[in-house]
Design an enzyme around this catalytic site. Sequence first.
Site, PDB file in Angstrom:
ATOM      1  CB  CYS A  87     -84.478 -13.308  50.157  1.00  0.00           C
ATOM      2  SG  CYS A  87     -83.968 -13.884  51.780  1.00  0.00           S
ATOM      3  CB  CYS A 102     -81.827  -9.447  56.638  1.00  0.00           C
ATOM      4  SG  CYS A 102     -82.519  -8.838  55.094  1.00  0.00           S
TER       5      CYS A 102
HETATM    6 FE1  FES Z   1     -82.679 -12.406  52.505  1.00  0.00          FE
HETATM    7 FE2  FES Z   1     -81.571 -10.312  53.546  1.00  0.00          FE
HETATM    8  S1  FES Z   1     -82.550 -10.447  51.656  1.00  0.00           S
HETATM    9  S2  FES Z   1     -81.795 -12.247  54.395  1.00  0.00           S
END
Ligand code: FES
Length: 146
Positions: A34, A104
């Site tokens: 991400c 996360c």
């Molecule tokens: Fe990357 Fe939450 S989407 S830490």
Amino acid sequence: MSYSEKVMEHFSNPRNMGEIEDASGVGTVGNAQCGDIMRVYLDIDEDGIVRDVKFKTFGCAAAVATSSMATELVKGKSIRDALQVTNKAVCEALDGLPPVKVHCSLLAEEAIHAALWDYAEKNGITIEGLEKPKSDIHEGEEEEDY
Ligand code: FES
């Protein structure tokens, strides 16, 4: 997907955001998938108590909320107790996270571990139960050897 009130509250009003100059230990971890990054600063006193902790994150709402809660949970704790602050404990303290957001919360746990590792290295000590943290928590998800 919906967040608990506690998650929203910590996201809107994060605790311990910032940095510590001359910190006892600093840890940075990211999640390459991400692109989120988190850095944790620890101020540890002579008795091995976490006197202060701050974090900076470039991450999603869940990453901000879990870092905020994780820093609250380690503050004032001994190194040993700080090590017990798992992402599960953080999730519980936040009344849960949506399943797709649980990863996360790993950023916060790993960043704290990385900061403790840095502290241990700087002081030439070994912290029992602490393993060398990964700098990218996503790597371990597919392959162990890198
Ligand atoms: Fe990357 Fe939450 S989407 S830490």
